[in-house]
Scaffold this motif. Structure first.
Motif, PDB file in Angstrom:
ATOM      1  N   ILE A  34       0.910  -1.193  -0.061  1.00 42.49           N
ATOM      2  CA  ILE A  34      -0.117   0.108   0.053  1.00 42.49           C
ATOM      3  C   ILE A  34       0.802   1.162  -0.105  1.00 42.49           C
ATOM      4  O   ILE A  34       0.632   2.159  -0.650  1.00 42.49           O
ATOM      5  CB  ILE A  34      -1.078   0.109   1.145  1.00 42.49           C
ATOM      6  N   ARG A  35       1.909   1.106   0.956  1.00 43.56           N
ATOM      7  CA  ARG A  35       2.951   2.463   0.717  1.00 43.56           C
ATOM      8  C   ARG A  35       3.609   2.594  -0.481  1.00 43.56           C
ATOM      9  O   ARG A  35       3.501   3.809  -0.705  1.00 43.56           O
ATOM     10  CB  ARG A  35       3.891   2.111   2.111  1.00 43.56           C
ATOM     11  N   GLU A 292      -1.401  10.767  19.230  1.00 44.74           N
ATOM     12  CA  GLU A 292      -0.314   9.929  19.883  1.00 44.74           C
ATOM     13  C   GLU A 292      -0.119   8.696  19.085  1.00 44.74           C
ATOM     14  O   GLU A 292      -0.405   8.615  17.931  1.00 44.74           O
ATOM     15  CB  GLU A 292      -1.165   9.129  21.259  1.00 44.74           C
ATOM     16  N   ARG A 293       0.601   7.593  19.536  1.00 48.49           N
ATOM     17  CA  ARG A 293       0.984   6.459  18.665  1.00 48.49           C
ATOM     18  C   ARG A 293      -0.193   5.387  18.647  1.00 48.49           C
ATOM     19  O   ARG A 293      -0.208   4.543  19.400  1.00 48.49           O
ATOM     20  CB  ARG A 293       2.245   5.935  18.978  1.00 48.49           C
ATOM     21  N   ALA A 294      -1.248   5.873  17.856  1.00 53.99           N
ATOM     22  CA  ALA A 294      -2.374   4.792  17.677  1.00 53.99           C
ATOM     23  C   ALA A 294      -3.255   5.362  16.344  1.00 53.99           C
ATOM     24  O   ALA A 294      -3.014   6.466  15.696  1.00 53.99           O
ATOM     25  CB  ALA A 294      -3.253   5.170  18.833  1.00 53.99           C
ATOM     26  N   ILE A 295      -3.957   4.253  16.101  1.00 49.54           N
ATOM     27  CA  ILE A 295      -4.851   4.419  14.824  1.00 49.54           C
ATOM     28  C   ILE A 295      -6.162   4.421  15.132  1.00 49.54           C
ATOM     29  O   ILE A 295      -6.675   3.394  15.853  1.00 49.54           O
ATOM     30  CB  ILE A 295      -4.412   3.597  13.692  1.00 49.54           C
ATOM     31  N   ARG A 297      -9.859   3.601  14.031  1.00 47.45           N
ATOM     32  CA  ARG A 297     -10.306   2.582  13.076  1.00 47.45           C
ATOM     33  C   ARG A 297     -12.013   3.027  13.080  1.00 47.45           C
ATOM     34  O   ARG A 297     -12.708   3.554  14.026  1.00 47.45           O
ATOM     35  CB  ARG A 297     -10.294   1.291  13.585  1.00 47.45           C
ATOM     36  N   THR A 316      -6.810   5.634   9.362  1.00 46.92           N
ATOM     37  CA  THR A 316      -5.475   5.130   8.868  1.00 46.92           C
ATOM     38  C   THR A 316      -4.552   5.889   9.240  1.00 46.92           C
ATOM     39  O   THR A 316      -4.465   6.934   9.869  1.00 46.92           O
ATOM     40  CB  THR A 316      -5.647   4.784   7.456  1.00 46.92           C
ATOM     41  N   MET A 317      -3.173   5.381   9.144  1.00 49.44           N
ATOM     42  CA  MET A 317      -2.083   5.979   8.962  1.00 49.44           C
ATOM     43  C   MET A 317      -1.589   6.716   7.639  1.00 49.44           C
ATOM     44  O   MET A 317      -1.968   6.030   6.580  1.00 49.44           O
ATOM     45  CB  MET A 317      -0.864   5.033   9.334  1.00 49.44           C
ATOM     46  N   PRO A 319       0.088   7.657   4.730  1.00 53.05           N
ATOM     47  CA  PRO A 319       1.074   7.266   4.485  1.00 53.05           C
ATOM     48  C   PRO A 319       2.265   8.535   3.811  1.00 53.05           C
ATOM     49  O   PRO A 319       3.382   8.564   4.075  1.00 53.05           O
ATOM     50  CB  PRO A 319       1.034   6.348   3.135  1.00 53.05           C
ATOM     51  N   PRO A 324      -1.334   9.694  11.961  1.00 54.66           N
ATOM     52  CA  PRO A 324      -2.592   9.034  11.997  1.00 54.66           C
ATOM     53  C   PRO A 324      -3.742   9.796  11.622  1.00 54.66           C
ATOM     54  O   PRO A 324      -3.771  10.875  12.391  1.00 54.66           O
ATOM     55  CB  PRO A 324      -2.565   8.209  13.328  1.00 54.66           C
ATOM     56  N   VAL A 345      -9.319   4.154  21.733  1.00 53.04           N
ATOM     57  CA  VAL A 345      -8.548   3.245  21.006  1.00 53.04           C
ATOM     58  C   VAL A 345      -8.470   1.935  21.925  1.00 53.04           C
ATOM     59  O   VAL A 345      -7.776   2.109  22.960  1.00 53.04           O
ATOM     60  CB  VAL A 345      -7.342   3.578  20.673  1.00 53.04           C
ATOM     61  N   ARG A 346      -9.286   0.980  21.624  1.00 54.53           N
ATOM     62  CA  ARG A 346      -9.485  -0.278  22.325  1.00 54.53           C
ATOM     63  C   ARG A 346      -9.116  -0.025  24.033  1.00 54.53           C
ATOM     64  O   ARG A 346      -8.533  -0.315  24.712  1.00 54.53           O
ATOM     65  CB  ARG A 346      -8.043  -1.182  22.010  1.00 54.53           C
TER      66      ARG A 346
ATOM     67  N   ASP B  39       1.803  -3.140   5.203  1.00 54.93           N
ATOM     68  CA  ASP B  39       2.847  -2.211   5.886  1.00 54.93           C
ATOM     69  C   ASP B  39       2.395  -2.007   7.628  1.00 54.93           C
ATOM     70  O   ASP B  39       1.374  -1.146   7.686  1.00 54.93           O
ATOM     71  CB  ASP B  39       2.723  -0.895   5.318  1.00 54.93           C
ATOM     72  N   VAL B  41       2.560   0.018  10.875  1.00 56.90           N
ATOM     73  CA  VAL B  41       2.979   1.354  11.298  1.00 56.90           C
ATOM     74  C   VAL B  41       2.801   1.524  12.607  1.00 56.90           C
ATOM     75  O   VAL B  41       3.564   2.564  13.139  1.00 56.90           O
ATOM     76  CB  VAL B  41       1.796   2.516  10.499  1.00 56.90           C
ATOM     77  N   PHE B  42       2.483   0.477  13.601  1.00 56.37           N
ATOM     78  CA  PHE B  42       2.819   0.545  15.178  1.00 56.37           C
ATOM     79  C   PHE B  42       2.730  -0.852  15.515  1.00 56.37           C
ATOM     80  O   PHE B  42       1.997  -1.538  15.185  1.00 56.37           O
ATOM     81  CB  PHE B  42       1.469   1.184  15.805  1.00 56.37           C
ATOM     82  N   GLU B  44       2.458  -2.348  19.670  1.00 60.16           N
ATOM     83  CA  GLU B  44       1.855  -2.082  21.019  1.00 60.16           C
ATOM     84  C   GLU B  44       2.471  -3.262  21.784  1.00 60.16           C
ATOM     85  O   GLU B  44       2.298  -4.370  21.653  1.00 60.16           O
ATOM     86  CB  GLU B  44       0.651  -1.898  21.072  1.00 60.16           C
ATOM     87  N   GLU B  62      -0.387  -3.188  14.500  1.00 55.81           N
ATOM     88  CA  GLU B  62      -1.219  -2.283  13.416  1.00 55.81           C
ATOM     89  C   GLU B  62      -0.582  -1.706  12.049  1.00 55.81           C
ATOM     90  O   GLU B  62       0.778  -1.371  12.000  1.00 55.81           O
ATOM     91  CB  GLU B  62      -1.483  -0.882  14.156  1.00 55.81           C
ATOM     92  N   SER B  63      -0.996  -2.376  11.123  1.00 54.77           N
ATOM     93  CA  SER B  63      -0.864  -1.941   9.680  1.00 54.77           C
ATOM     94  C   SER B  63      -1.565  -1.141   9.263  1.00 54.77           C
ATOM     95  O   SER B  63      -2.687  -0.672   9.828  1.00 54.77           O
ATOM     96  CB  SER B  63      -0.775  -3.413   8.895  1.00 54.77           C
ATOM     97  N   ILE B  64      -1.331  -0.264   8.012  1.00 52.99           N
ATOM     98  CA  ILE B  64      -2.193   0.693   7.542  1.00 52.99           C
ATOM     99  C   ILE B  64      -3.483   0.402   7.061  1.00 52.99           C
ATOM    100  O   ILE B  64      -4.419   0.991   7.509  1.00 52.99           O
ATOM    101  CB  ILE B  64      -1.589   1.271   6.020  1.00 52.99           C
TER     102      ILE B  64
END
Lengths: 366, 124
Positions: A34-35, A292-295, A297, A316-317, A319, A324, A345-346, B39, B41-42, B44, B62-64
């Motif tokens: 994807i990237r 922060e470091r999280a996505i 969804r 998403t992140m 690219p 994010p 997130v979770r 890909d 990306v994180f 945990e 976690e991927s894209i």
């Protein structure tokens, strides 16, 4: 129900694509990664097979009248060869689909492109309303007989001109013309769904291989990159960011008020939208940057001071941005750019900020 | 497509690998798993000193396109986590069996319940 396979399925399989079910179609989700596919479109050019999109052709003496009644934008402004982004609503003003309406270059009727799996339903809707309004039109669902590819990216003009029999660089955004690629009659439109310059090319499905192979040196891209590209550009995805069953939204909530022409006398859903515009909407779509470091969804809750104020519809992140990002609906008081919010997130609240949903512009300038 | 399945470690059906080292076992996700996720990306991960049970989720990749739990292959105490992948999560894609390892566990349990390389190769 068996999945529809695009005419290029075996070609994609031979190229090592991974597939996914999208709107009842088995489509390539990625060829390489994807990237890398995403980067090709942002930096140079990439080609997508988007044959899963639907094509409905409307002709006859009342073609303009029915397009005007069943879509929200002003179809009367379209000259031959013009295209227009629009919405299709139900009587309550809820978006059934978003679409691009193309007026044929010879002026004879319209093609519109509903999302994957919606062609039959939309063709039926057009026929039913034609009969109800007493309009004389012919409506054909040409999804199965039409192939569609998108060539997108800053190098798309030279890429497409290298294979067309006529120049296409002079086409303005949202216009289209007829020309040949690999001796196949094609309609080449300056439209797309990636936030980049580019073309969408319509042709007979039976000629798909010849057209695809004309672009053999171009990076093939799957629906995975299409999703990250459209999200970075802040473009909504039908069935996810709005859906008549799971996420019923009016264009005013979805930030699509710019394709609603309330000066038109009549279109399906108009009355509700007129009332809503006067009263104001309770929730609206926003862009969200996760800090922060999280996505975030689809379906995650959006909070303010621990109280739920909305939910994420896409995330998403990014690219290109390496941040994010997400789209979601929040209560109107929280829609202002810069508002600090949280995304759950979770089970854990994560800090986030409301930003302009055109992330490519709003985050790059930060 | 063929995936790398090193002979010197054991596997789970949920696509983790386990490598016995001197005092600990090292755990990561397989080549097949990183390819499926795309890909990354994180990542945990738990803290050093945390106790975990075999079969329990100890982290998230976690991927894209997706989020996926990672499961402990054995019970024990977390002895080390791979800090490098916090800043370079792409290591899990590039070197799933080497630089992209996830955690080390101090365990007294045996590895008999895990899949051999040939058993794992059959399922992917």
């Amino acid at each position: 129900m068996p999945l529809n396979k695009p005419p290029l399925y075996e070609v994609h399989r031979g190229a090592g694509a991974d597939f996914t079910d999208f709107g009842g179609w088995e489509m390539p989700v990625k060829f390489d990664s994807i990237r890398s596919e995403h980067a090709a479109v942002r930096e140079s050019v990439g080609i997508f097979d988007v044959s899963h999109m639907s094509e409905v052709v409307v002709t006859g003496p009342d073609a303009t009248a029915i397009m005007d009644r069943l879509t929200t934008n002003d179809v009367q402004t379209l000259d031959s060869g013009d295209a227009q982004y629009s919405c299709i609503l139900d009587e309550e003003g809820v978006i059934l689909d978003d679409t691009v309406v193309y007026r044929y270059p010879d002026g004879d009727g319209y093609l519109f492109v509903p999302n994957a799996g919606h062609g039959e339903q939309m063709a039926e809707r057009w026929s039913q309303y034609a009969s109800e309004f007493g309009l004389s039109v012919t409506v054909e669902n040409q999804t199965d007989s039409t192939g569609l590819v998108a060539v997108q990216g800053p190098d798309s003009v030279e890429t497409v001109e290298a294979v067309t029999s006529d120049p296409v660089g002079e086409l303005s955004r949202f216009s289209w013309k007829q020309t040949e690629i690999a001796a196949v009659e094609c309609h080449v439109a300056r439209t797309g769904y990636t936030g980049e310059d580019g073309y969408e090319i319509f042709f007979p499905a039976s000629d798909s291989e010849a057209v695809w192979e004309a672009f053999e040196d171009i990076q093939p891209c799957g629906l995975g990159a299409r999703d990250t590209l459209r999200l970075e550009a802040g473009l909504l995805l039908s069935g996810q960011d709005f859906d008549p069953e799971d996420e019923p939204r009016t264009p005013l909530e979805a930030g699509l008020g710019f394709v609603v022409d309330l000066s038109k006398d009549e279109f399906i859903g108009r009355e509700t939208l007129q009332d809503l515009e006067e009263a104001g909407v309770e929730e609206r779509v926003v862009g969200i940057r996760i800090d922060e470091r999280a996505i975030a969804r689809h379906g995650y809750s959006i909070l303010a001071d621990g109280t739920e104020i909305g939910h994420v519809t896409s995330g998403t992140m990014g690219p290109t941005l390496n941040v994010p990002i997400a789209l979601g609906y929040v209560e109107t008081p929280f829609t202002e750019t810069g508002t600090e919010i949280e995304v759950e997130v979770r089970g854990e609240p994560v800090e986030a900020t409301v930003v302009d949903q055109r992330f490519l512009d709003s985050l790059e300038s930060n | 497509m063929s995936f790398n399945v090193p002979e010197d470690r054991q596997y789970t059906e949920s696509h983790e690998w386990t490598e016995p080292r001197d005092d600990v076992v090292r755990i990561g996700i397989t080549d097949f798993a990183q390819d499926e996720l795309g890909d990354i990306v994180f990542v945990e991960l738990p803290d050093v000193g945390d106790e975990i049970e075999a079969g329990e989720s100890f982290g998230v990749v976690e991927s894209i396109k997706a989020v996926s739990d990672i499961y402990a292959t054995v019970s024990g105490e977390i002895a080390a986590v791979n800090d490098e992948i916090r800043d370079q999560p792409e290591l899990v894609n590039d070197e799933p069996f080497d630089g992209g390892w996830l955690i080390e566990i101090e365990t007294n349990g045996d590895l008999d319940h895990l899949l051999s390389p040939s058993e794992y190769s059959e399922q992917i």
